[in-house]
Motif scaffolding. Structure first.
Motif, PDB file in Angstrom:
ATOM      1  N   VAL A 175      69.966  48.965  35.620  1.00  0.00           N
ATOM      2  CA  VAL A 175      69.064  47.807  35.562  1.00  0.00           C
ATOM      3  C   VAL A 175      67.675  48.206  35.038  1.00  0.00           C
ATOM      4  O   VAL A 175      66.998  47.410  34.379  1.00  0.00           O
ATOM      5  N   ASP A 176      67.265  49.449  35.294  1.00  0.00           N
ATOM      6  CA  ASP A 176      65.957  49.898  34.774  1.00  0.00           C
ATOM      7  C   ASP A 176      66.006  50.089  33.256  1.00  0.00           C
ATOM      8  O   ASP A 176      65.039  49.785  32.557  1.00  0.00           O
ATOM      9  N   LYS A 177      67.135  50.588  32.769  1.00  0.00           N
ATOM     10  CA  LYS A 177      67.281  50.753  31.313  1.00  0.00           C
ATOM     11  C   LYS A 177      67.238  49.375  30.633  1.00  0.00           C
ATOM     12  O   LYS A 177      66.602  49.190  29.602  1.00  0.00           O
ATOM     13  N   ARG A 178      67.936  48.418  31.262  1.00  0.00           N
ATOM     14  CA  ARG A 178      67.944  47.043  30.742  1.00  0.00           C
ATOM     15  C   ARG A 178      66.525  46.478  30.682  1.00  0.00           C
ATOM     16  O   ARG A 178      66.124  45.871  29.696  1.00  0.00           O
ATOM     17  N   LYS A 179      65.751  46.722  31.755  1.00  0.00           N
ATOM     18  CA  LYS A 179      64.366  46.206  31.791  1.00  0.00           C
ATOM     19  C   LYS A 179      63.521  46.863  30.707  1.00  0.00           C
ATOM     20  O   LYS A 179      62.689  46.195  30.085  1.00  0.00           O
ATOM     21  N   ARG A 180      63.724  48.166  30.507  1.00  0.00           N
ATOM     22  CA  ARG A 180      62.938  48.844  29.462  1.00  0.00           C
ATOM     23  C   ARG A 180      63.238  48.221  28.100  1.00  0.00           C
ATOM     24  O   ARG A 180      62.346  47.957  27.314  1.00  0.00           O
ATOM     25  N   PHE A 181      64.533  47.958  27.846  1.00  0.00           N
ATOM     26  CA  PHE A 181      64.892  47.391  26.538  1.00  0.00           C
ATOM     27  C   PHE A 181      64.322  45.983  26.376  1.00  0.00           C
ATOM     28  O   PHE A 181      63.665  45.680  25.379  1.00  0.00           O
ATOM     29  N   PHE A 182      64.549  45.138  27.382  1.00  0.00           N
ATOM     30  CA  PHE A 182      64.160  43.733  27.222  1.00  0.00           C
ATOM     31  C   PHE A 182      62.653  43.498  27.387  1.00  0.00           C
ATOM     32  O   PHE A 182      62.173  42.384  27.188  1.00  0.00           O
ATOM     33  N   SER A 183      61.901  44.534  27.752  1.00  0.00           N
ATOM     34  CA  SER A 183      60.444  44.362  27.726  1.00  0.00           C
ATOM     35  C   SER A 183      59.855  44.952  26.441  1.00  0.00           C
ATOM     36  O   SER A 183      58.642  44.933  26.249  1.00  0.00           O
ATOM     37  N   SER A 184      60.710  45.467  25.549  1.00  0.00           N
ATOM     38  CA  SER A 184      60.219  45.974  24.253  1.00  0.00           C
ATOM     39  C   SER A 184      60.272  44.839  23.215  1.00  0.00           C
ATOM     40  O   SER A 184      60.996  43.850  23.399  1.00  0.00           O
ATOM     41  N   ASP A 185      59.557  45.007  22.122  1.00  0.00           N
ATOM     42  CA  ASP A 185      59.591  43.997  21.050  1.00  0.00           C
ATOM     43  C   ASP A 185      61.015  43.806  20.539  1.00  0.00           C
ATOM     44  O   ASP A 185      61.463  42.682  20.285  1.00  0.00           O
ATOM     45  N   ARG A 186      61.711  44.912  20.395  1.00  0.00           N
ATOM     46  CA  ARG A 186      63.076  44.847  19.877  1.00  0.00           C
ATOM     47  C   ARG A 186      64.000  44.093  20.846  1.00  0.00           C
ATOM     48  O   ARG A 186      64.866  43.316  20.445  1.00  0.00           O
ATOM     49  N   GLY A 187      63.791  44.328  22.136  1.00  0.00           N
ATOM     50  CA  GLY A 187      64.599  43.658  23.155  1.00  0.00           C
ATOM     51  C   GLY A 187      64.328  42.158  23.182  1.00  0.00           C
ATOM     52  O   GLY A 187      65.259  41.351  23.299  1.00  0.00           O
ATOM     53  N   VAL A 188      63.045  41.783  23.079  1.00  0.00           N
ATOM     54  CA  VAL A 188      62.677  40.358  23.074  1.00  0.00           C
ATOM     55  C   VAL A 188      63.325  39.682  21.872  1.00  0.00           C
ATOM     56  O   VAL A 188      63.926  38.601  21.981  1.00  0.00           O
ATOM     57  N   GLN A 189      63.243  40.340  20.716  1.00  0.00           N
ATOM     58  CA  GLN A 189      63.831  39.782  19.491  1.00  0.00           C
ATOM     59  C   GLN A 189      65.345  39.604  19.658  1.00  0.00           C
ATOM     60  O   GLN A 189      65.913  38.556  19.322  1.00  0.00           O
ATOM     61  N   SER A 190      66.007  40.640  20.225  1.00  0.00           N
ATOM     62  CA  SER A 190      67.467  40.560  20.361  1.00  0.00           C
ATOM     63  C   SER A 190      67.852  39.468  21.364  1.00  0.00           C
ATOM     64  O   SER A 190      68.850  38.773  21.195  1.00  0.00           O
ATOM     65  N   HIS A 191      67.047  39.279  22.430  1.00  0.00           N
ATOM     66  CA  HIS A 191      67.305  38.199  23.393  1.00  0.00           C
ATOM     67  C   HIS A 191      67.207  36.834  22.694  1.00  0.00           C
ATOM     68  O   HIS A 191      68.069  35.965  22.881  1.00  0.00           O
ATOM     69  N   LYS A 192      66.172  36.658  21.872  1.00  0.00           N
ATOM     70  CA  LYS A 192      65.985  35.361  21.196  1.00  0.00           C
ATOM     71  C   LYS A 192      67.141  35.070  20.239  1.00  0.00           C
ATOM     72  O   LYS A 192      67.626  33.945  20.154  1.00  0.00           O
ATOM     73  N   GLU A 193      67.573  36.117  19.532  1.00  0.00           N
ATOM     74  CA  GLU A 193      68.699  35.925  18.592  1.00  0.00           C
ATOM     75  C   GLU A 193      69.976  35.575  19.361  1.00  0.00           C
ATOM     76  O   GLU A 193      70.742  34.695  18.972  1.00  0.00           O
ATOM     77  N   PHE A 194      70.189  36.273  20.472  1.00  0.00           N
ATOM     78  CA  PHE A 194      71.398  36.048  21.274  1.00  0.00           C
ATOM     79  C   PHE A 194      71.406  34.639  21.878  1.00  0.00           C
ATOM     80  O   PHE A 194      72.414  33.934  21.850  1.00  0.00           O
ATOM     81  N   MET A 195      70.257  34.201  22.393  1.00  0.00           N
ATOM     82  CA  MET A 195      70.167  32.889  23.037  1.00  0.00           C
ATOM     83  C   MET A 195      70.041  31.766  22.011  1.00  0.00           C
ATOM     84  O   MET A 195      70.210  30.591  22.330  1.00  0.00           O
ATOM     85  N   ASN A 196      69.687  32.163  20.802  1.00  0.00           N
ATOM     86  CA  ASN A 196      69.455  31.175  19.737  1.00  0.00           C
ATOM     87  C   ASN A 196      68.359  30.188  20.128  1.00  0.00           C
ATOM     88  O   ASN A 196      68.463  28.983  19.872  1.00  0.00           O
ATOM     89  N   ASP A 197      67.324  30.696  20.821  1.00  0.00           N
ATOM     90  CA  ASP A 197      66.160  29.865  21.143  1.00  0.00           C
ATOM     91  C   ASP A 197      64.931  30.769  21.208  1.00  0.00           C
ATOM     92  O   ASP A 197      65.003  31.943  20.836  1.00  0.00           O
TER      93      ASP A 197
END
Ligand SMILES: C[S@@+](CC[C@H](N)C(=O)[O-])C[C@H]1O[C@@H](n2cnc3c(N)ncnc32)[C@H](O)[C@@H]1O
Length: 255
Positions: A175-197
């Motif tokens: 869960v810590d690795k996940r948080k590190r990724f999704f708090s990075s610019d790349r993680g935010v971008q990948s979340h937006k692409e995945f959610m399509n919003d």
């Protein structure tokens, strides 16, 4: 995110060993759904997973080895492992529920052990103590972590290794690795692409997350088995694997 993926994602969020038995028996499910993954996470990707496992264990040019797969499931991955066993004259020991093992082909070089490891598999652990070259425990540790003593699971598995033998405890959601990724610019971008919003990932800090594996658990495993006289290594997953940004792999070698 499509509707089927969303349904599967929710359905497969908190599975137990008993839940996997029911999935194995459900004929409406794909082999990937039976092992608790939406198709998108596994279909067409298990060859890459198999190649990564082989690279980490370093078993490519070896023959006549004894290989144990704990929680082998019933999808393409176990079939790649069976093909490897056949091509290298290995002995292959497969552990999972009877329901899951029933979906896996039978071959003369395969021994199947049905039941919850280590509680139900004394016949295996007594017969193969110190006799196994490679142990694979892929995408199973999070089902052990909060249901069984995780160290009893690992102590028992590692007692089966020969000198020089290796265990790959892999695809561990951290869960810590996940948080590190999704708090990075790349993680935010990948979340937006995945959610399509345009939504931001939801991340929680400084709050209890009892059933989740985090850096402290990963580090405890690395440290405990070093203190027990093994070598331990924390390894990354290549980016062509579906959950490389939130999963850790641990390699443990009996010296
Ligand atoms: C997510 S699936 C992974 C299957 C396979 N290793 C893969 O990655 O394709 C987890 C599997 O572990 C099995 N399992 C969970 N806990 C187990 C235990 N303590 N002993 C044996 N099998 C277990 C489940 O029945 C299920 O088939």
């Amino acid at each position: 995110m499509n509707k089927q993926f969303q349904q599967d994602y929710e359905r497969f969020k908190n599975l137990s060993y008993e839940d996997f038995k029911a999935l194995a028996k459900d004929e409406s499910l794909s082999v990937y759904q039976k092992i608790g993954f939406p198709d998108e996470y596994r279909k067409g990707k298990e060859k890459d997973i198999f190649i990564d496992i082989g690279g980490k264990l370093g078993w490519q040019n070896e023959t006549g080895k004894t290989i144990l797969d704990i929680g082998c499931g019933c999808s393409d991955l176990v079939n790649f492992i069976i093909d490897h066993g056949k091509n290298t004259s290995a002995k292959l020991l497969l552990v999972d529920s009877a329901e899951m093992l029933q979906l896996v082909k039978n071959e003369l070089f395969i021994e199947k052990y049905a039941g919850y490891f280590p509680n139900d598999t004394k016949d295996l652990t007594e017969q193969y103590a110190g006799k196994v070259d490679y142990i694979i425990a892929y995408s199973i540790f999070h089902y052990i972590f909060y249901n069984t003593c995780m160290f009893r699971f690992l102590d028992t598995a590692l007692s089966l290794l020969k000198p020089g033998g290796k265990m790959l405890l892999a695809d561990i959601p951290n869960v810590d690795k996940r948080k590190r990724f999704f708090s990075s610019d790349r993680g935010v971008q990948s979340h937006k692409e995945f959610m399509n919003d345009d939504s931001m990932p939801v991340l929680q800090y400084n709050t209890p997350e009892p059933g989740q594996i985090d850096d402290s658990i990963i580090n405890a495993i690395l440290q405990r088995y070093r203190n027990f006289g093994y070598e331990t290594y924390l390894l990354s997953q290549p980016e062509n694997l579906p959950m490389w940004n939130r999963r850790d792999d641990i390699l443990i070698q009996r010296i």
